[in-house]
Design a protein around this motif. Structure first.
Motif, PDB file in Angstrom:
ATOM      1  N   TYR A 220     -24.753 -12.456 -27.363  1.00 15.54           N
ATOM      2  CA  TYR A 220     -23.700 -12.644 -28.290  1.00 15.54           C
ATOM      3  C   TYR A 220     -22.334 -12.398 -27.275  1.00 15.54           C
ATOM      4  O   TYR A 220     -21.318 -13.006 -27.303  1.00 15.54           O
ATOM      5  CB  TYR A 220     -23.815 -12.048 -29.542  1.00 15.54           C
ATOM      6  CG  TYR A 220     -22.149 -12.139 -30.217  1.00 15.54           C
ATOM      7  CD1 TYR A 220     -22.157 -13.191 -30.912  1.00 15.54           C
ATOM      8  CD2 TYR A 220     -21.407 -11.240 -30.340  1.00 15.54           C
ATOM      9  CE1 TYR A 220     -20.998 -13.528 -31.509  1.00 15.54           C
ATOM     10  CE2 TYR A 220     -20.259 -11.470 -30.929  1.00 15.54           C
ATOM     11  CZ  TYR A 220     -19.938 -12.585 -31.629  1.00 15.54           C
ATOM     12  OH  TYR A 220     -18.806 -12.708 -32.104  1.00 15.54           O
ATOM     13  N   LEU A 221     -22.541 -11.110 -26.732  1.00 17.68           N
ATOM     14  CA  LEU A 221     -21.251 -10.564 -25.988  1.00 17.68           C
ATOM     15  C   LEU A 221     -21.007 -11.511 -24.726  1.00 17.68           C
ATOM     16  O   LEU A 221     -19.763 -12.006 -24.534  1.00 17.68           O
ATOM     17  CB  LEU A 221     -21.607  -9.122 -25.470  1.00 17.68           C
ATOM     18  CG  LEU A 221     -21.399  -8.070 -26.806  1.00 17.68           C
ATOM     19  CD1 LEU A 221     -21.930  -6.693 -26.077  1.00 17.68           C
ATOM     20  CD2 LEU A 221     -20.091  -8.047 -26.873  1.00 17.68           C
TER      21      LEU A 221
ATOM     22  N   ASP B 280     -17.588 -13.999 -24.600  1.00  9.69           N
ATOM     23  CA  ASP B 280     -16.586 -13.717 -23.582  1.00  9.69           C
ATOM     24  C   ASP B 280     -16.666 -14.957 -22.680  1.00  9.69           C
ATOM     25  O   ASP B 280     -17.519 -15.079 -21.805  1.00  9.69           O
ATOM     26  CB  ASP B 280     -16.764 -12.305 -22.929  1.00  9.69           C
ATOM     27  CG  ASP B 280     -16.107 -11.798 -22.104  1.00  9.69           C
ATOM     28  OD1 ASP B 280     -14.991 -12.639 -21.668  1.00  9.69           O
ATOM     29  OD2 ASP B 280     -16.139 -10.895 -21.516  1.00  9.69           O
TER      30      ASP B 280
ATOM     31  N   LYS C 205     -24.471 -13.427 -34.492  1.00 13.82           N
ATOM     32  CA  LYS C 205     -23.357 -12.196 -35.062  1.00 13.82           C
ATOM     33  C   LYS C 205     -24.236 -11.759 -36.413  1.00 13.82           C
ATOM     34  O   LYS C 205     -24.102 -10.563 -36.791  1.00 13.82           O
ATOM     35  CB  LYS C 205     -22.213 -12.541 -35.035  1.00 13.82           C
ATOM     36  CG  LYS C 205     -21.177 -11.382 -35.610  1.00 13.82           C
ATOM     37  CD  LYS C 205     -19.816 -11.856 -35.372  1.00 13.82           C
ATOM     38  CE  LYS C 205     -18.931 -10.425 -35.493  1.00 13.82           C
ATOM     39  NZ  LYS C 205     -17.578 -10.632 -35.803  1.00 13.82           N
TER      40      LYS C 205
ATOM     41  N   ILE D  38     -24.838  -0.888 -26.612  1.00 13.89           N
ATOM     42  CA  ILE D  38     -25.399  -2.346 -26.633  1.00 13.89           C
ATOM     43  C   ILE D  38     -26.945  -1.831 -26.941  1.00 13.89           C
ATOM     44  O   ILE D  38     -27.568  -2.246 -27.626  1.00 13.89           O
ATOM     45  CB  ILE D  38     -25.440  -3.048 -25.509  1.00 13.89           C
ATOM     46  CG1 ILE D  38     -23.989  -3.280 -25.058  1.00 13.89           C
ATOM     47  CG2 ILE D  38     -26.441  -4.184 -25.315  1.00 13.89           C
ATOM     48  CD1 ILE D  38     -23.782  -4.509 -23.876  1.00 13.89           C
TER      49      ILE D  38
ATOM     50  N   GLU E  45     -24.499  -2.221 -18.457  1.00 15.33           N
ATOM     51  CA  GLU E  45     -23.349  -2.226 -19.110  1.00 15.33           C
ATOM     52  C   GLU E  45     -22.177  -1.973 -18.004  1.00 15.33           C
ATOM     53  O   GLU E  45     -21.154  -2.517 -18.005  1.00 15.33           O
ATOM     54  CB  GLU E  45     -23.152  -1.093 -20.347  1.00 15.33           C
ATOM     55  CG  GLU E  45     -23.722  -1.496 -21.597  1.00 15.33           C
ATOM     56  CD  GLU E  45     -23.489  -0.343 -22.612  1.00 15.33           C
ATOM     57  OE1 GLU E  45     -22.123   0.071 -22.441  1.00 15.33           O
ATOM     58  OE2 GLU E  45     -24.419  -0.088 -23.209  1.00 15.33           O
TER      59      GLU E  45
ATOM     60  N   ILE F 236     -18.624  -3.660 -19.204  1.00 17.78           N
ATOM     61  CA  ILE F 236     -18.664  -3.480 -20.715  1.00 17.78           C
ATOM     62  C   ILE F 236     -18.456  -1.913 -21.311  1.00 17.78           C
ATOM     63  O   ILE F 236     -19.344  -1.244 -20.869  1.00 17.78           O
ATOM     64  CB  ILE F 236     -19.826  -4.157 -21.468  1.00 17.78           C
ATOM     65  CG1 ILE F 236     -19.692  -5.669 -21.067  1.00 17.78           C
ATOM     66  CG2 ILE F 236     -19.630  -4.281 -22.987  1.00 17.78           C
ATOM     67  CD1 ILE F 236     -21.113  -6.586 -21.407  1.00 17.78           C
TER      68      ILE F 236
ATOM     69  N   GLU G  10     -15.855  -0.988 -26.821  1.00 18.22           N
ATOM     70  CA  GLU G  10     -15.356  -2.461 -27.190  1.00 18.22           C
ATOM     71  C   GLU G  10     -16.795  -3.256 -27.667  1.00 18.22           C
ATOM     72  O   GLU G  10     -16.587  -4.094 -28.763  1.00 18.22           O
ATOM     73  CB  GLU G  10     -15.296  -3.422 -25.768  1.00 18.22           C
ATOM     74  CG  GLU G  10     -14.054  -2.860 -24.907  1.00 18.22           C
ATOM     75  CD  GLU G  10     -14.040  -3.315 -23.745  1.00 18.22           C
ATOM     76  OE1 GLU G  10     -14.706  -4.234 -23.113  1.00 18.22           O
ATOM     77  OE2 GLU G  10     -12.689  -2.848 -22.990  1.00 18.22           O
ATOM     78  N   VAL G  11     -17.813  -2.799 -27.392  1.00 24.62           N
ATOM     79  CA  VAL G  11     -19.123  -3.443 -27.874  1.00 24.62           C
ATOM     80  C   VAL G  11     -19.215  -3.181 -29.480  1.00 24.62           C
ATOM     81  O   VAL G  11     -19.298  -3.983 -30.396  1.00 24.62           O
ATOM     82  CB  VAL G  11     -20.348  -2.586 -27.493  1.00 24.62           C
ATOM     83  CG1 VAL G  11     -21.591  -3.223 -28.381  1.00 24.62           C
ATOM     84  CG2 VAL G  11     -20.550  -3.162 -25.846  1.00 24.62           C
TER      85      VAL G  11
ATOM     86  N   ASN H 199     -16.827  -5.171 -31.694  1.00 28.45           N
ATOM     87  CA  ASN H 199     -17.180  -6.483 -31.871  1.00 28.45           C
ATOM     88  C   ASN H 199     -18.153  -6.946 -33.104  1.00 28.45           C
ATOM     89  O   ASN H 199     -18.252  -7.674 -33.674  1.00 28.45           O
ATOM     90  CB  ASN H 199     -17.997  -6.834 -30.544  1.00 28.45           C
ATOM     91  CG  ASN H 199     -17.037  -7.730 -29.888  1.00 28.45           C
ATOM     92  OD1 ASN H 199     -16.544  -8.818 -29.860  1.00 28.45           O
ATOM     93  ND2 ASN H 199     -16.865  -7.071 -28.481  1.00 28.45           N
TER      94      ASN H 199
END
Length: 755
Positions: free
Chosen positions: A14-15, A19, A67, A83, A108, A113, A117-118, A121
């Motif tokens: 998903y990430l 992005d 998601k 993550i 990561e 990442i 930030e993870v 989301n």
């Protein structure tokens, strides 16, 4: 993806696909990661690799499903830090955690990442840190206002009350003549309120209160700055030059009429080719012993007086700075009162006045040029406190040294270098109030599926405005300190006070220039609209960095004073004292430059006011000693003193900057210590910490070069600046409201508080 092991990779996919910025190299990194997973079968690996194929991206529905699966399976979002945490939650723990955790951490890092930030989301609207940050009221705003106003609260409130009257509605006409007349009318109202003569002796109609005069100037600066400058020229420069440089006969003849604005006047020092170099002025005042008069004359066009406030329209008289000539001998620059116009406004014989016209700002002030064609004035018009011509036609002065007399004469006018930075400070407060109020109400972007959030909740927006807010508070207390020192000055400390005034004038006006630019940008297109006032504040304060002394020149003056004090202390110490000084510096270096100190990053240390001040002092002392040694070496090598100072001029700015930053921080800390209310003290302490750390961050290259800090520490300081901005944000609105700026003065529609 129903395979429990494969579920663990959903957040990663998903990430990746949400992005659009991932590169081919980063996709290759992901593929290597999947291939390295020994607990996956070949089929499972191939399936996962198909999900990171740039030529075959997932559909929108698939992204939405991923998601949804993540949010449905994460029960306790507070425990999610990376993550890997999400992967564990989705795989129902059907993973070899011992090997995978390190792999995920490396991934990561390789992809750049961040854990935070993870989490953002996958946080819903209700548990988002950014959404939930909001304005609160953690301290008594009125109490903080009282601390800021200090002993001058009464006069400040009186001026605010006057400014709030309908007569002071802003002039909207673009006709420069209409604007100038409005500003003159405002000055007359203030004169009728006995505010103009506040600094003059009581026996000449004044209030005999210079502290209140400075407070009036600062408070008026919440209104139109053309008014402030016109007011300052009339009652400050013109009136106080008569008061400071003249004697009783001048006071009796002029002060009452100056204070009531019956006698508008000018301060005619600057010449076209001799702006900051007062000693180089070419206008002459030649004494005629036969009829006991002076002839004031402009010898050439470049010697005309230029940028003179009140000259173009209203001024009837001027304090003119000119070289005194007696029997062909030049006795240096002195001051003389010269009539310019009659009471009907007609220019007198021998006087030629020009209009500087439209300017970048301050167009309510009638700046002009003045030339004198052999204008004759009586002997009594010489302002003779420090120099005079006796009955025999001979030059006399209570100060024998020409140099000392000159600087004593200019030193009496140091008040202007206190009024201007205080005025600039008010402009910065106005800009910050408008920008922070707007940022608290203006909503933009937000978490997916949630509403938009105030832009002040965004860390970069906090970074743009809140360090400036902290600096404004810091400068406020520093200028209070300067004012108090000036009011209680002794002859012995006058040079130091003049140097401090010169430096803080530069520091405050440069700060205001930068703050207003950031405020304009932080308000976006709204900040560009004239109705929101930032344009007027920007344009009107632009010249503050130049008048009352060009900032760069003034910083040289401040630095020379610091070098002079440095040399004096060495002279007084003797050889044993110098050895002790070096030893003390060495001890400090050993204590503060050891590997433990240079790498300390714990919060308690980074927020320690003693650490902040010691770092500022170390920088100040080191830069000063370095400059002094460099100048001495250049002179020892045969360079002329004048040339040696020219070589190190850039370093002189650093000397002044380091000195001023230390003074500002020190005075802020002293002011905070004196606060009794714990809640108010707490927020002011945070502001003090933010000011200190943001300055350390700004100067981090110097501290790294010097070895005072290592990279791990400067990075920790940067992180702490971010954290302090976040911590102060809920109180930001209350902090600008504590300035207590009248709403009629703010005027900007975007600054209106919503209830």
């Amino acid at each position: 993806m129903k395979n429990a092991k494969l579920q663990a990779f959903i957040p990663l996919f998903y990430l990746v696909w949400s992005d659009d910025l991932l590169t081919q190299k980063e996709f290759a990194t992901l593929k290597e990661f999947i291939k390295s997973q020994k607990n996956l079968s070949t089929e499972e690996q191939e399936y996962l690799l198909s999900k990171v194929d740039i030529s075959n991206p997932p559909s929108r529905n698939e992204l939405t499903q991923w998601k949804s699966d993540i949010e449905a399976n994460i029960k306790d979002k507070s425990s999610i830090k990376s993550i890997f945490d999400i992967a564990v939650a989705l795989s129902e723990k059907d993973l070899d955690i011992s090997t995978l955790e390190a792999d995920f951490a490396k991934l990561e890092n390789d992809l750049g990442i961040l854990g935070e930030e993870v989490i953002q989301n996958f946080r819903t609207k209700s548990d988002s840190l950014t959404v939930n940050s909001q304005t609160t009221n953690n301290f008594d705003v009125q109490q903080l206002t009282a601390i800021l106003n200090g002993k001058e609260a009464s006069i400040i409130n009186r001026v605010k009350s006057i400014l709030s009257k309908p007569e002071f509605a802003y002039e909207t006409s673009t006709d420069i003549n209409v604007y100038r007349q409005t500003v003159y009318k405002w000055c007359k109202i203030l004169a009728d309120e006995n505010l103009g003569n506040m600094a003059y002796p009581k026996q000449y109609g004044g209030g005999e209160n210079i502290a209140d005069y400075f407070a009036i100037m600062e408070t008026l600066s919440y209104h139109d700055l053309s008014l402030v400058i016109k007011f300052g020229v009339q009652f400050g420069l013109w009136g106080m030059s008569v008061q400071s440089l003249g004697t009783e006969k001048h006071y009796a003849k002029y002060l009452k009429d100056i204070g009531s604005l019956k006698l508008p006047g000018c301060f005619a020092m600057t010449e076209t080719h001799h702006g900051s170099n007062v000693k180089g002025l070419e206008t002459t005042a030649t004494y005629n012993h036969n009829d006991q008069t002076f002839t004031v004359h402009t010898p050439n066009k470049n010697a005309q007086k230029e940028y003179i406030g009140n000259a173009a329209v209203h001024g009837q008289m001027a304090t003119v700075f000119a070289k005194l000539i007696i029997d062909d001998h030049d006795y240096g620059v002195n001051a003389f009162i010269v009539p310019l116009r009659d009471t009907d406004g007609n220019t007198l014989n021998g006087i030629k006045i020009g209009d500087c016209g439209h300017k970048m700002g301050l167009n309510g002030v009638d700046n002009g040029t003045i030339s004198f064609d052999n204008v004759v004035i009586p002997k009594e018009n010489m302002l003779d406190r420090f120099a005079s011509v006796n009955d025999k036609g001979e030059f006399e002065s209570p100060i024998p040294s020409d140099n000392r007399r000159f600087f004593t004469m200019l030193g009496t006018l140091v008040g202007g270098r206190i009024g201007i930075p205080r005025s600039a400070l008010s402009a910065a407060k106005s800009g910050l109030t408008i920008a922070i109020r707007y940022s608290d109400q203006r909503r933009q972007f937000g978490p997916e599926g949630g509403s938009e959030v105030p832009i002040l909740n965004y860390r970069i927006h906090q970074r743009r405005l809140l360090p400036h807010l902290a600096k404004t508070y810091a400068v406020h207390f520093a200028l209070q300190y300067l004012t108090n020192r000036f009011l209680n000055r002794t002859e012995a400390e006058m040079q130091e006070i003049e140097a401090l005034a010169a430096g803080l004038k530069s520091y405050s006006t440069w700060s205001t220039r930068d703050i207003l630019q950031e405020c304009r940008e932080a308000c976006g297109g709204k900040g560009y609209l004239s109705e929101n006032r930032i344009d007027a504040l920007k344009n009107d304060t632009e010249i503050y960095t130049t008048f009352e002394g060009d900032n760069t020149v003034l910083m040289q003056l401040t630095a020379k004073n610091r070098l002079s004090e440095f040399r004096k202390s060495f002279g007084e110490m003797g050889s044993l004292g110098i050895i002790n000084y070096v030893y003390e510096n060495a001890k400090t270096a050993i204590t503060e430059k050891n590997p433990i100190a240079t790498r300390r990053t714990e919060d308690e240390h980074l927020l320690d006011g003693e650490f902040h001040l010691q770092a500022f002092i170390h920088r100040e002392k080191t830069i000063l000693a370095s400059a002094a040694k460099r100048i001495k070496r250049l002179i020892d090598e045969g360079l002329d003193t004048y040339d040696a100072f020219n070589v190190v001029q850039h370093q002189m700015i650093d000397v002044s900057q380091a000195y001023l930053e230390r003074v500002v921080l020190e005075q802020f800390q002293i002011a905070v210590k004196a606060v009794e209310d714990l809640k108010t003290k707490e927020i002011l302490t945070k502001l003090s910490q933010l000011y200190a750390l943001s300055q350390l961050e700004k100067n981090k290259a110097w501290f790294l070069e010097d070895g005072y800090m290592e990279a791990v520490k400067t990075k920790a300081i940067r992180k702490m600046v971010n954290q302090l901005c976040w911590d102060i944000r809920p109180d930001a609105l209350a902090l600008v409201n504590a300035f207590d700026i009248p709403e009629s003065c703010l005027s900007a529609p975007i600054s209106k508080l919503q209830h």
